[in-house]
Enzyme design. Structure first.
Site, PDB file in Angstrom:
ATOM      1  N   GLY A 146      -5.635  -1.932   3.638  1.00 17.86           N
ATOM      2  CA  GLY A 146      -4.995  -3.100   3.253  1.00 17.86           C
ATOM      3  C   GLY A 146      -5.666  -4.378   3.212  1.00 17.86           C
ATOM      4  O   GLY A 146      -5.815  -5.318   2.284  1.00 17.86           O
ATOM      5  N   ARG A 147      -6.503  -4.727   4.323  1.00 15.31           N
ATOM      6  CA  ARG A 147      -7.124  -6.023   4.408  1.00 15.31           C
ATOM      7  C   ARG A 147      -8.469  -5.939   3.819  1.00 15.31           C
ATOM      8  O   ARG A 147      -9.124  -7.042   3.662  1.00 15.31           O
ATOM      9  CB  ARG A 147      -7.376  -6.439   5.807  1.00 15.31           C
ATOM     10  CG  ARG A 147      -8.134  -5.117   6.611  1.00 15.31           C
ATOM     11  CD  ARG A 147      -7.801  -5.469   8.098  1.00 15.31           C
ATOM     12  NE  ARG A 147      -8.511  -4.345   8.916  1.00 15.31           N
ATOM     13  CZ  ARG A 147      -7.571  -3.359   9.391  1.00 15.31           C
ATOM     14  NH1 ARG A 147      -6.611  -2.908   8.803  1.00 15.31           N
ATOM     15  NH2 ARG A 147      -8.216  -2.608  10.316  1.00 15.31           N
ATOM     16  N   GLU A 189       9.427  -5.919   4.877  1.00 16.01           N
ATOM     17  CA  GLU A 189       9.173  -7.598   4.428  1.00 16.01           C
ATOM     18  C   GLU A 189       9.275  -7.438   2.848  1.00 16.01           C
ATOM     19  O   GLU A 189       9.777  -8.275   2.305  1.00 16.01           O
ATOM     20  CB  GLU A 189       8.269  -8.203   5.018  1.00 16.01           C
ATOM     21  CG  GLU A 189       8.347  -8.021   6.737  1.00 16.01           C
ATOM     22  CD  GLU A 189       7.358  -6.809   7.057  1.00 16.01           C
ATOM     23  OE1 GLU A 189       6.982  -6.949   8.332  1.00 16.01           O
ATOM     24  OE2 GLU A 189       7.125  -5.701   6.392  1.00 16.01           O
ATOM     25  N   GLU A 242      -7.449  -7.507  13.106  1.00 12.92           N
ATOM     26  CA  GLU A 242      -6.789  -6.247  12.738  1.00 12.92           C
ATOM     27  C   GLU A 242      -7.704  -5.084  12.817  1.00 12.92           C
ATOM     28  O   GLU A 242      -7.243  -4.067  13.289  1.00 12.92           O
ATOM     29  CB  GLU A 242      -6.053  -6.338  11.454  1.00 12.92           C
ATOM     30  CG  GLU A 242      -4.977  -5.023  11.363  1.00 12.92           C
ATOM     31  CD  GLU A 242      -4.161  -5.543  10.198  1.00 12.92           C
ATOM     32  OE1 GLU A 242      -3.055  -6.276  10.269  1.00 12.92           O
ATOM     33  OE2 GLU A 242      -4.100  -5.073   9.164  1.00 12.92           O
ATOM     34  N   LYS A 297       0.709  -1.146  -0.033  1.00  5.94           N
ATOM     35  CA  LYS A 297      -0.030  -0.036  -0.176  1.00  5.94           C
ATOM     36  C   LYS A 297       0.784   1.376   0.024  1.00  5.94           C
ATOM     37  O   LYS A 297       0.637   2.276  -0.819  1.00  5.94           O
ATOM     38  CB  LYS A 297      -1.175  -0.018   1.089  1.00  5.94           C
ATOM     39  CG  LYS A 297      -1.933   1.106   0.981  1.00  5.94           C
ATOM     40  CD  LYS A 297      -2.875   1.172   2.374  1.00  5.94           C
ATOM     41  CE  LYS A 297      -3.789   2.349   2.242  1.00  5.94           C
ATOM     42  NZ  LYS A 297      -4.899   2.365   3.202  1.00  5.94           N
TER      43      LYS A 297
END
Length: 542
Positions: free
Chosen positions: A269-270, A216, A355, A210
């Site tokens: 994001g989710r 990572e 989350e 995003k």
């Protein structure tokens, strides 16, 4: 809009607390009423929710619906769809529903959010789908002018779990022209194990982040570039696609604008699977099936916006979850699927729920005084029966359960129908056995019928009796198709939103995720130097 109260102050909440404090009928008693069993079902968008195995009386159901009204759930839902900045800590709208909407629902049926958003979404969707079709048709060429045959999707969290889950659920081509792989974890072995099977001359990469600052993801992307360089490929950008809300950051790292897809900061994001983040899915299943996936989610959006509360699937599932979490003291939610292609769904829902609703303050900063989001976990039902179902039947933990199954399955083996019936029978058997249990008298009778001595009957009866009374939902998909999967995912999205609205917490920020990242950045230099960071440095990094 009426500002909702802290939930425990409402009349409905207090009524629910009184109901829960009274001796409730057991499920064994409740399930004797066949009319009740038929009444506690709701359908929409190819999905059927059977909640007859909930410890639910008519009074409790009415109190739950009253709670939704007293917490102004319909008004909060309307604010969500209108694009109001309901993500208050980041001052953002939350409009992932716009990502799956069609151009329009006909004259007089404009979308509730600003028209400019739909225009942006449709334009970027077309760019993404055109690129996906180009890849599927073999028109994305590697350095030797050979088609790209493998696509490696690099991302983590919402940039990985959704596409990975949906590809696993929907890709059914035995020999796809383009194989899709996923890498999320920065452990070197995760990327190595994928790349070891691939040809660098025929491999493309999707880097999804995003903010395009996710460490990572950038670390794995850098190692993928090194892999191409080690194969003598210098023009690496031709084999990379970026997906981000920050195209300027992607450009600064060398990604080509024509291979950069975007989405927007009003997409969490989710909740981003429906955006360009879904490119791996579009490559795996093609334009038509990807659009059907969007259509299923849009149909659930419409159902959520328009159905009465008492027949509204997301509202019902949210209310049942609140009843379990807050009044029956059930801290964990099991999602157990009896169709193997939904095996990755629990991990996806785990992020979506935990989350979003793993929060302990109200929007005004006051501490929440009730339990909020549950611990979500799960896996495949048949596998679970041979693993953790023992705890469900005879353990000491209270667990809420969502069983999930399909009514029909496309033939893939000569005996597909036998496999399907076996799974359906086991799903229903487990739901029923957990609900009804088997008391000591019935257990002793069955042991005597098996020919055991009276001494053995007395010895074994406590070990082979079951309390039952374990509540569950059974959620049936007419079939696992792109449409029903889209509807299913949207159902859980809206369930999570409804529960946040009822508890009065923010569902669309995730500040707890950020703290560990800040601390890690402060420690990396120490680790690189081989020094052991003192506690003071750790604290200061935070």
């Amino acid at each position: 809009m009426h500002t909702p109260a802290q939930p425990q102050t409402t009349a409905a909440w207090q009524g629910l607390a009184l109901s829960a404090a009274q001796p409730l009928p057991t499920l064994r008693e409740l399930l004797q009423d066949s009319a009740r069993t038929q009444a506690l079902r709701a359908q929409a968008c190819g999905l059927t929710l059977d909640f007859s195995r909930q410890r639910l009386t008519p009074l409790v159901l009415q109190q739950l619906l009253d709670l939704a009204r007293q917490q102004a759930l319909p008004a909060q839902r309307d604010a969500l769809f209108a694009g109001e900045p309901i993500n208050r800590t980041e001052d953002r709208a939350v409009l992932h529903m716009a990502l799956r909407a069609p151009a329009g629902d006909g004259p007089g049926h404009a979308h509730p959010w600003p028209a400019a958003i739909t225009e942006q979404v449709l334009a970027e969707r077309e760019r993404m789908l055109a690129l996906a079709e180009r890849i599927r048709q073999g028109h994305w060429l590697g350095p030797r002018r050979q088609p790209i045959t493998d696509l490696v999707a690099i991302g983590i969290g919402g940039s990985d779990l959704g596409p990975r889950m949906a590809v696993h659920a929907l890709q059914n081509e035995p020999r796809p022209a383009v194989r899709v792989h996923f890498v999320s974890n920065p452990d070197a072995s995760a990327l190595h194990d994928v790349l070891a099977t691939l040809d660098p001359m025929r491999t493309g990469f999707v880097v999804a982040s995003k903010t395009f600052t996710t460490q990572e993801t950038l670390l794995n992307a850098a190692s993928a570039r090194r892999w191409l360089a080690d194969a003598g490929i210098t023009a690496w950008a031709r084999q990379f696609i970026a997906i981000t809300t920050a195209p300027d950051k992607a450009a600064a790292l060398g990604f080509a604008p024509e291979h950069t897809l975007r989405f927007w900061d009003w997409v969490g994001g989710r909740y981003s699977l429906w955006s360009s983040i879904g490119l791996p899915l579009a490559v795996a299943v093609g334009r038509e099936r990807f659009e059907a996936f969007l259509a299923g989610a849009h149909a659930m959006d419409t159902h959520f916006r328009t159905a009465p509360l008492a027949q509204n699937l997301p509202v019902l599932m949210a209310l049942l979850g609140v009843w379990q979490r807050n009044f029956l003291n059930t801290p964990t939610q099991l999602v157990t699927s009896y169709t193997a292609r939904l095996g990755l769904l629990p991990a996806y829902l785990q992020q979506m729920d935990m989350e979003s609703n793993g929060k302990r303050v109200h929007p005004d900063g006051q501490r929440v005084r009730v339990a909020t989001g549950p611990i979500v976990w799960g896996g495949l039902g048949i596998d679970g029966q041979h693993a953790y179902y023992q705890l469900l039947h005879q353990g000491t933990h209270a667990v809420a359960i969502d069983f999930m199954g399909v009514r029909q399955q496309a033939p893939c083996l000569p005996d597909t129908e036998a496999h399907l019936r076996f799974n359906q029978a086991n799903l229903l058997a487990q739901a029923q056995a957990l609900a009804l249990g088997r008391d000591a008298q019935a257990t002793a009778h069955s042991l005597r019928a098996a020919g055991l001595s009276e001494a053995e009957v007395q010895r074994l009866t406590p070990h082979r009796s079951f309390d039952g009374n374990v509540s569950s939902n059974v959620l049936w998909l007419d079939a696992l198709t792109p449409f029903t999967l889209g509807a299913l995912v949207a159902l859980y999205e809206h369930k999570v939103f409804c529960q946040a609205a009822l508890w009065q917490v923010h569902a669309f920020d995730q500040w707890g995720v950020e703290l560990g990242k800040v601390v890690a950045q402060g420690l990396q230099q120490h680790l690189a130097e081989g020094t052991c960071p003192p506690d003071a440095d750790t604290a200061s990094a935070a």
